[in-house]
Design a protein around this motif. Structure first.
Motif, PDB file in Angstrom:
ATOM      1  N   ILE A  86       0.857  -1.208   0.000  1.00 55.23           N
ATOM      2  CA  ILE A  86       0.000   0.000   0.000  1.00 55.23           C
ATOM      3  C   ILE A  86       0.883   1.245   0.000  1.00 55.23           C
ATOM      4  O   ILE A  86       0.639   2.199  -0.753  1.00 55.23           O
ATOM      5  CB  ILE A  86      -0.899   0.035   1.267  1.00 55.23           C
ATOM      6  N   HIS A  90       0.484   3.910  -2.710  1.00 56.87           N
ATOM      7  CA  HIS A  90      -0.352   5.056  -2.310  1.00 56.87           C
ATOM      8  C   HIS A  90       0.306   5.963  -1.272  1.00 56.87           C
ATOM      9  O   HIS A  90      -0.296   6.935  -0.842  1.00 56.87           O
ATOM     10  CB  HIS A  90      -1.680   4.563  -1.731  1.00 56.87           C
ATOM     11  N   ALA A  95      -1.099   3.847   4.025  1.00 60.05           N
ATOM     12  CA  ALA A  95      -0.918   2.514   4.628  1.00 60.05           C
ATOM     13  C   ALA A  95      -1.344   2.536   6.090  1.00 60.05           C
ATOM     14  O   ALA A  95      -2.001   1.605   6.572  1.00 60.05           O
ATOM     15  CB  ALA A  95       0.539   2.072   4.495  1.00 60.05           C
ATOM     16  N   MET A  98      -5.124   2.710   6.305  1.00 60.14           N
ATOM     17  CA  MET A  98      -5.724   1.407   5.959  1.00 60.14           C
ATOM     18  C   MET A  98      -5.618   0.430   7.127  1.00 60.14           C
ATOM     19  O   MET A  98      -6.566  -0.290   7.438  1.00 60.14           O
ATOM     20  CB  MET A  98      -4.965   0.858   4.735  1.00 60.14           C
ATOM     21  N   HIS A 357      -4.928  -6.605  -5.370  1.00 55.81           N
ATOM     22  CA  HIS A 357      -5.297  -5.390  -4.627  1.00 55.81           C
ATOM     23  C   HIS A 357      -6.815  -5.377  -4.511  1.00 55.81           C
ATOM     24  O   HIS A 357      -7.517  -5.250  -5.513  1.00 55.81           O
ATOM     25  CB  HIS A 357      -4.799  -4.162  -5.412  1.00 55.81           C
ATOM     26  N   TRP A 405      -7.987   2.137  -1.039  1.00 59.21           N
ATOM     27  CA  TRP A 405      -8.570   1.100  -1.908  1.00 59.21           C
ATOM     28  C   TRP A 405      -9.835   1.578  -2.598  1.00 59.21           C
ATOM     29  O   TRP A 405     -10.352   0.910  -3.480  1.00 59.21           O
ATOM     30  CB  TRP A 405      -8.820  -0.173  -1.112  1.00 59.21           C
TER      31      TRP A 405
END
Ligand SMILES: Cc1cc2nc3c(=O)[nH]c(=O)nc-3n(C[C@H](O)[C@H](O)[C@H](O)COP(=O)(O)OP(=O)(O)OC[C@H]3O[C@@H](n4cnc5c(N)ncnc54)[C@H](O)[C@@H]3O)c2cc1C
Length: 456
Positions: A86, A90, A95, A98, A357, A405
């Motif tokens: 992640i 991103h 991360a 998330m 993903h 996501w």
């Protein structure tokens, strides 16, 4: 038929009477295809945000028939990809966000189960991953360092010594391992069946034995009529390739499970798992187990073949080679299990996106939403998906709808026969890497790198 073969089916405490199919064409505000966790959590949170919404689910078999009713019952904070993946795609803040959202999802499943009076056998004992050869021990260190390097102490992932690991599970040849508190063992089928009954009691319509053939903007076409809706949600995970135009979205990969009869108190004294910790070791070809509320071992693993053209069939739920191998691995971990019978064997299809993903999203212009590609980590992730979809659909943007996501788009899988060749080659490489690591102790880096390269 494997759905009825599972331990979960036998211990769900109900008769599984199917609901009536769609009676013909209808109009609703939101139509959802698939009555697994994704579809049902979406309906649950949509209704709680706006009880006036007309919501209908169409389900090909019965609620919980898919992976949601058959899984290993790890309600875990695992998410595909892991934090390092992640962060690479991103950024590190994404991360961390998330990770926090997944921790909350594990707690939220337990909270809702309690609030709704669902007896899902939720026990938040965490997860222990055992390292049983030097290569697995190196991987345990890498995992902990990788996680800490990206999210600091957020995960609370501990590196365990041999003694520390054995505090949780006294398996053979343990050299160390990892432990995270962010997982609960649950009875998966009780959760999905309970959710279906609660949303239905609030006025959500569930039409079973109704197969959708196509999702279009504004409509779901089924074998019993058309559901017209402003928003349509695809919640079909491993079965998605059977929908028109969706053949290469995910590949269905079969994960198979066994369960033992209840073990004796003496056997449990030898094994441990006192807090119903979920457990695995750190091999590449994933295995997973839990001590059930009635003191059995429920244990599963990947390794079953991928079937040409992404086909799913009830006969694929059983594979004697893989089921016997699972029993062998379980006895190798805990030799005392050899004295007990395996009473159940079953399996099911999970969904894998081309870049591994998971994603959730809503194309507002077309009125089509989706969530899936959870690999084998959907039990808690689907709860996050349901809350996120409910907010996207009702235009209530918040931190959830900004997670990395949301709106992620994975490229399509290759056409056949490349897909079949690639997925099955990856599967064989990973099991070969595990055998070589067990023999030589050194990480099988080349095989692993190749498997990653082809997307496995
Ligand atoms: C054996 C196994 C073990 C697993 N273990 C774990 C675990 O321990 N922890 C974890 O986090 N995850 C695990 N997973 C993954 C997890 O179960 C899934 O990610 C999750 O259940 C996905 O939920 P879902 O609702 O998206 O899909 P599903 O539960 O598969 O639901 C999809 C539903 O859509 C219906 N459907 C499909 N096509 C149509 C159509 N055309 N028309 C109408 N209805 C349709 C299906 O009948 C099904 O009921 C496991 C999966 C398997 C198979």
């Amino acid at each position: 038929m494997s759905f009825a073969d599972s331990l979960w089916h036998e211990t769900a405490g109900e008769t599984f009477k199917a609901r009536p199919p769609l009676p013909g064409d209808i109009d609703v505000d939101v139509a959802i295809v698939g009555a697994g966790y994704t579809g049902l959590w979406t309906a649950y949170y949509l209704h709680s945000i706006d009880p006036s919404l007309r919501i209908a689910l169409v389900e090909r078999k019965i609620a919980g028939f898919g992976a949601s009713g058959r899984n290993g019952g790890w309600c875990s904070a695992l998410f595909p990809p892991a934090s390092t993946g992640i962060a690479r795609r991103h950024g590190p803040d994404a991360a961390v966000a998330m990770r926090r959202a997944m921790h909350e999802a594990v707690v939220e499943v337990g909270r809702v189960a309690e609030a709704e009076g669902l007896d899902i056998h939720y026990a938040r004992g965490g997860t222990v991953q055992l390292a049983r050869n030097q290569a697995q021990l190196a991987r345990a260190r890498e995992l902990v360092e990788g996680e800490r390097g990206v999210t600091g102490d957020v995960e609370g992932l501990e590196l365990l010594s041999k003694e520390g690991a054995e505090e949780h599970a006294r398996a053979t040849r343990v050299l160390g391992g990892t432990y995270t508190p962010h997982c609960a063992a649950i009875h998966p089928l009780r959760l999905v069946r309970g959710l279906a009954s609660r949303v239905e009691a609030r006025g959500v319509s569930i039409f079973e034995r109704t197969t959708a053939s196509q999702i279009r903007p504004g409509a779901v076409l089924t074998d019993h009529g058309t559901v017209r809706a402003e928003i349509v949600v695809r919640a079909t995970e491993g079965y998605t390739p059977s929908l028109r135009g969706q053949r290469r979205k995910v590949v269905p990969l079969y994960s198979l499970m066994i369960a033992t009869e209840p073990l004796s108190a003496e056997a449990w004294d030898q094994i441990g798992l006192r807090h119903r910790e979920t457990f695995a070791d750190l091999r590449h070809m994933r295995i997973y187990g839990q001590r059930t509320a009635d003191d059995r071992l429920a244990f599963g693993g990947r390794g079953a073949p991928y079937h040409f053209a992404s086909r799913t069939r009830p006969s694929f739920d059983r594979n004697q080679r893989v089921h016997s191998a699972l029993r062998g691995v379980l006895v190798d971990l805990f030799p005392v299990v050899a004295d007990f019978e395996v009473t159940h064997e079953w399996g099911g299809a999970l969904g894998i996106a081309r870049d591994w993903h998971a994603s959730v999203g809503l194309d507002r212009r077309r009125g089509v939403g989706w969530a899936g590609g959870y690999v084998g980590d959907g039990v808690a992730t689907t709860n996050l998906a349901g809350r996120t979809l409910a907010r996207l659909i009702t235009s209530q943007e918040n931190g959830l709808t900004r997670l990395p996501w949301v709106g992620h788009s994975s490229r399509s899988w290759e056409p056949e026969p490349l897909r079949w060749l690639g997925v099955n080659a990856g599967r064989l490489l990973l099991s070969g890497a595990d055998r070589s690591e067990a023999r030589r102790g050194r990480p099988a880096k080349r095989a692993r790198a190749f498997a990653r390269f082809i997307g496995y």
